[in-house]
Design a protein around this motif. Structure first.
Motif, PDB file in Angstrom:
ATOM      1  N   THR A  73      61.633  13.963  57.896  1.00  0.00           N
ATOM      2  CA  THR A  73      60.312  14.563  57.850  1.00  0.00           C
ATOM      3  C   THR A  73      60.431  16.070  58.034  1.00  0.00           C
ATOM      4  N   CYS A  74      59.355  16.752  57.698  1.00  0.00           N
ATOM      5  CA  CYS A  74      59.392  18.208  57.756  1.00  0.00           C
ATOM      6  C   CYS A  74      58.542  18.686  58.923  1.00  0.00           C
ATOM      7  N   ARG A  75      59.023  19.701  59.579  1.00  0.00           N
ATOM      8  CA  ARG A  75      58.284  20.268  60.702  1.00  0.00           C
ATOM      9  C   ARG A  75      57.863  21.669  60.295  1.00  0.00           C
ATOM     10  N   VAL A  76      56.604  21.968  60.554  1.00  0.00           N
ATOM     11  CA  VAL A  76      56.073  23.233  60.050  1.00  0.00           C
ATOM     12  C   VAL A  76      54.990  23.744  60.994  1.00  0.00           C
ATOM     13  N   ASP A 100      59.591  24.320  55.326  1.00  0.00           N
ATOM     14  CA  ASP A 100      59.451  23.955  56.735  1.00  0.00           C
ATOM     15  C   ASP A 100      60.288  24.867  57.641  1.00  0.00           C
ATOM     16  N   ASN A 102      62.996  24.637  59.018  1.00  0.00           N
ATOM     17  CA  ASN A 102      64.440  24.710  58.755  1.00  0.00           C
ATOM     18  C   ASN A 102      64.750  25.264  57.376  1.00  0.00           C
ATOM     19  N   LYS A 104      63.680  24.051  54.625  1.00  0.00           N
ATOM     20  CA  LYS A 104      63.710  22.951  53.677  1.00  0.00           C
ATOM     21  C   LYS A 104      62.441  22.986  52.830  1.00  0.00           C
ATOM     22  N   THR A 105      62.565  22.771  51.523  1.00  0.00           N
ATOM     23  CA  THR A 105      61.366  22.682  50.687  1.00  0.00           C
ATOM     24  C   THR A 105      60.783  21.288  50.818  1.00  0.00           C
ATOM     25  N   CYS A 106      59.514  21.228  51.169  1.00  0.00           N
ATOM     26  CA  CYS A 106      58.872  19.938  51.417  1.00  0.00           C
ATOM     27  C   CYS A 106      57.601  19.825  50.604  1.00  0.00           C
ATOM     28  N   LYS A 209      57.205  15.248  53.217  1.00  0.00           N
ATOM     29  CA  LYS A 209      58.603  14.825  53.177  1.00  0.00           C
ATOM     30  C   LYS A 209      59.395  15.807  52.324  1.00  0.00           C
ATOM     31  N   PRO A 210      60.723  15.816  52.534  1.00  0.00           N
ATOM     32  CA  PRO A 210      61.536  16.754  51.767  1.00  0.00           C
ATOM     33  C   PRO A 210      61.292  16.583  50.273  1.00  0.00           C
TER      34      PRO A 210
END
Ligand code: HEC
Length: 222
Positions: A73-76, A100, A102, A104-106, A209-210
């Protein structure tokens, strides 16, 4: 005298060595018989007649409503998520992308943005949900703003009544940094109740999600 001592020593040694040879021989013949292929000395093989490990041919068990692992999962930051949604021209159903914490593209949808307005304790423990003030009844909502639904958010603030669909745009016409929502989420307003501690960037949520790039089916050229 000297000879006698020597004799004794030799005799004792001979008796001792003979004893050892007889003893080892007895043990060997006892265990292996008169053959040099001693089966009884081989290590004991422990085998079960039934295979205990069946090959895994069954499909993996599907668990309904299985919570996604935290790692997928993505944290933002809550305001970054809202910002990404606004910048994507605030779609109601279609997915939009965001980056997100990190890098990461989500991908998420509005369904994951709405709870941010509905949830208490998001900014800090005890903080009010936006909808506890800006709720459905625009006649009593501060700034005549209803943040409880997609329609309400898009209709904006300063609406005459529940029927009026056009109030003041709070989404900055799709330009997040220029929007009223951005201003009220990121800048604290000492004199407005509910906005005295508006620093929303400290509130993080798990959402979306990613984003996985669709795999191209084109065959590479030789
Ligand atoms: C304690 C009640 C309260 C809470 C909770 C609250 N607000 Fe407000 N909000 C107000 C008041 C009061 C105003 C100013 C009304 C006015 O100027 O007439 C306001 C104004 C706004 C405005 C500006 C509208 C305009 O046209 O000037 C926005 C945008 C806004 N709030 C968004 C939010 C969001 C998003 C949340 C949740 C994070 C939130 N508010 C939580 C009371 C609240």
């Amino acid at each position: 005298m000297n000879d006698d001592v020597q004799k004794y020593i030799y005799r004792t040694l001979t008796i001792f060595i003979t004893g050892v040879v007889i003893w080892v021989g007895f043990i060997f013949i006892n265990a292996c018989g008169f053959s040099l292929v001693c089966k009884q000395a081989a290590p004991v093989v422990e085998r079960t007649p039934i295979p205990t490990l069946f090959p895994a041919t069954m499909p993996a068990l599907q668990i309904k409503n299985k919570p996604a692992a935290i790692s997928d999962t993505c944290r933002v930051a809550a305001d970054d998520l809202i910002g990404a949604w606004v910048s994507a021209n605030s779609p109601e159903e279609a997915a939009f992308q965001f980056v997100d914490v990190n890098g990461k593209t989500c991908q998420a949808t509005f369904a994951e943005v709405l709870p941010i307005f509905n949830e208490p304790n998001l900014r800090h423990s005890g903080s009010l949900a936006c909808v506890s003030c800006h709720s459905v009844d625009v006649t009593i909502s501060p700034a005549q703003l209803d943040l409880s639904s997609y329609a309400g958010i898009l209709a904006g603030s300063r609406r005459e009544n529940a029927e009026s669909k056009k109030g003041t745009d709070i989404l900055g016409g799709g330009i997040w940094e220029k929007s009223l929502l951005y201003e009220f989420l990121t800048i604290s307003k000492a004199d407005i109740p509910g906005h005295t501690d508006a620093v929303f960037a400290d509130a993080f949520v798990f959402a979306g999600k990613p984003f996985v790039e669709p795999v191209s089916t084109a065959t590479p050229k030789p």
